[in-house]
Design an enzyme around this catalytic site. Structure first.
Site, short mmCIF file in Angstrom:
data_model
loop_
_atom_site.label_atom_id
_atom_site.label_comp_id
_atom_site.label_asym_id
_atom_site.label_seq_id
_atom_site.Cartn_x
_atom_site.Cartn_y
_atom_site.Cartn_z
N LYS A 37 -10.40 -1.25 10.02
CA LYS A 37 -10.43 -2.45 9.18
C LYS A 37 -11.04 -3.65 9.90
O LYS A 37 -11.33 -4.67 9.28
CB LYS A 37 -9.01 -2.83 8.74
CG LYS A 37 -8.23 -1.74 8.04
CD LYS A 37 -8.66 -1.54 6.62
CE LYS A 37 -7.69 -0.62 5.88
NZ LYS A 37 -8.12 -0.32 4.50
N CYS A 54 -4.43 2.28 -3.95
CA CYS A 54 -3.17 2.74 -3.35
C CYS A 54 -2.08 1.68 -3.50
O CYS A 54 -1.26 1.49 -2.59
CB CYS A 54 -3.37 3.09 -1.88
SG CYS A 54 -4.45 4.51 -1.61
N GLN A 76 -4.55 -5.25 6.41
CA GLN A 76 -5.55 -6.12 5.77
C GLN A 76 -5.68 -7.48 6.46
O GLN A 76 -6.68 -8.16 6.27
CB GLN A 76 -5.19 -6.33 4.30
CG GLN A 76 -5.47 -5.14 3.41
CD GLN A 76 -6.93 -4.74 3.37
OE1 GLN A 76 -7.82 -5.59 3.40
NE2 GLN A 76 -7.20 -3.45 3.32
N HIS A 113 0.85 -1.18 0.00
CA HIS A 113 0.00 0.00 0.00
C HIS A 113 0.89 1.24 0.00
O HIS A 113 2.00 1.22 0.52
CB HIS A 113 -0.88 -0.03 1.26
CG HIS A 113 -1.97 0.98 1.27
ND1 HIS A 113 -1.77 2.30 1.61
CD2 HIS A 113 -3.30 0.86 1.01
CE1 HIS A 113 -2.92 2.95 1.55
NE2 HIS A 113 -3.87 2.10 1.19
N ASP A 126 3.16 -4.23 7.57
CA ASP A 126 1.84 -3.62 7.38
C ASP A 126 0.81 -4.73 7.51
O ASP A 126 0.65 -5.56 6.62
CB ASP A 126 1.78 -2.97 6.00
CG ASP A 126 0.38 -2.45 5.65
OD1 ASP A 126 -0.54 -2.57 6.48
OD2 ASP A 126 0.21 -1.96 4.51
#
Length: 402
Positions: free
Chosen positions: A215, A357, A193, A118, A190
């Site tokens: 999220k 993104c 997700q 991202h 990261d």
């Protein structure tokens, strides 16, 4: 296991209708819906507490402070770390920026970035250091052969995508982070997700892991940055102010211990209340229920795409190590934004078009923009079938007009 009908009733937005009729929300990779308990927790803070934290000895401040730290401790327990390693941030973007700005890096230092990362995981490093790309694998966010080759270049930082917001593929984060750590790199994950589907345990090779509450059923504007002990000592706080210091005089100041030295100013207290309620909701729902729903929804997505030759699934049609996030391109449609608008306005189907993104991924694989369908635990097979039937009709009408 929580019954699906009971679970859906917990989300007020699912009761909403639009001009097209019922609303089918399939944009969960962007943000998830919020259950009543999260909304009530946020309103409850403002309605019954309302005070600042760590600023006073009166009962309201102490009550707010206690709840704030309870939520931190709950997150720390789930991640497998002490509370001192859990920093509250405004979200994944701020967390990764905090690390990039606080590490003592030089312009000549090398940072390895996944090609499907991202923008929030890429851009904080670009312009600050030299960067190189980690290729995506066939069914994972990082190709391990490419990864080993990059490690030979001795990067100072390795960034990993725990789960792609384009393909739904996940990474073998523990193994990759351990290899990067052995090669002398700082490892930054990261996890934005991944956390809606499972909150990972933070292993020894991971120096920083960032994610956002929105999220995973929580509110916007609040997230977590989990830091290793060695990274805490290496980081310079990028912002200073109230809450970050134990003492200030004309000669200087003394920083507070972690995590408080990284939490400047009045934080998003209501957000932490809502975040805590979201964690409690997911705990009540149960990891087995979430995993079972993920498997069912992913199967439904892949079945629908297999039956439609005009669609191409980014990342292929395999289900190994994959969360239910699927992006498709449509034959003869370089920009599906009009299709996304038609799905919304004429059918009540909410999904997303564009590059999400992650433009370097699209460029690397010679794709234009895509259409992303991302269900979550409150969605049904019928929602997915309805969405793809609507997509057929829109695509058919579009083909006629060309």
């Amino acid at each position: 296991m929580t019954a699906l009908a009971d679970l859906r009733a917990d989300f007020p937005l699912l009761q909403r209708t639009v001009d097209a009729g019922r609303l089918v929300y399939l944009d969960n990779a962007a943000t998830t819906l919020k259950p009543h308990s999260v909304i009530d927790a946020i309103a409850g803070y403002y309605g019954t507490v309302g005070a600042n934290i760590h600023r006073g000895k009166h009962i309201l401040s102490e009550e707010a402070s206690e709840r704030y730290e309870q939520v931190r401790a709950r997150i720390a327990e789930r991640l497998g770390v002490p509370p001192r390693n859990v920093v509250f941030t405004a979200g994944t973007t701020e967390g990764i920026n905090l690390v990039a700005a606080g590490l003592p890096l030089k312009e000549t230092d090398l940072v390895a970035l996944p090609v499907d990362a991202h923008h929030s995981a890429q851009l904080p490093w670009r312009g600050r250091c030299r960067t190189t790309w980690l290729a995506a694998g066939e069914d994972t966010t990082v190709d391990e052969e490419s990864f080993q080759a990059v490690l030979e270049s001795r990067p100072r930082v390795v960034v990993l995508t725990a789960a792609s917001n384009v393909t739904g593929h996940t990474a073998y984060v523990d193994r990759l982070a351990a290899l990067a750590h052995e090669a002398g790199a700082w490892t930054v994950v990261d996890a934005a997700q991944l956390v809606p589907h499972r909150l990972p345990r933070v292993t020894a090779g991971i120096d920083a892991l960032a994610f956002s509450a929105h999220k995973m059923l929580g509110p916007t504007g609040i997230g977590v940055l989990c830091l290793s002990d060695r990274l805490i000592e290496a980081l310079t706080p990028d912002r200073l102010g109230g809450g970050t210091v134990d003492w200030v005089d004309q000669a200087g100041y003394r920083l507070r211990r972690a995590p408080y030295r990284f939490e400047a100013g009045t934080p998003n207290i209501s957000g932490v209340y809502g975040f805590g309620a979201a964690l409690e909701y997911l705990d009540r729902t149960g990891e087995d229920t979430v995993a079972a729903r993920d498997a069912e929804l992913l199967t439904a997505l892949l079945e629908q795409v297999r039956d439609r030759p005009y669609l191409t699934a980014l990342g292929g049609l395999g289900d190994r190590g994959r969360i239910p996030v699927l992006t498709v391109t449509l034959r003869g449609v370089p920009d599906p934004s009009a299709i996304a608008r038609a799905l919304s306005d004429s059918y009540g189907v909410m999904c997303r078009s564009g590059h999400f993104c992650a433009q370097p991924y699209f460029t690397a694989h010679d794709h234009t923009a895509g259409l992303r369908i991302a269900p979550y635990l409150y969605n049904t097979r019928e929602d997915i079938e309805y969405a793809f039937t609507a997509l057929d009709e829109v695509h058919r009408l579009l083909a006629r007009s060309v």
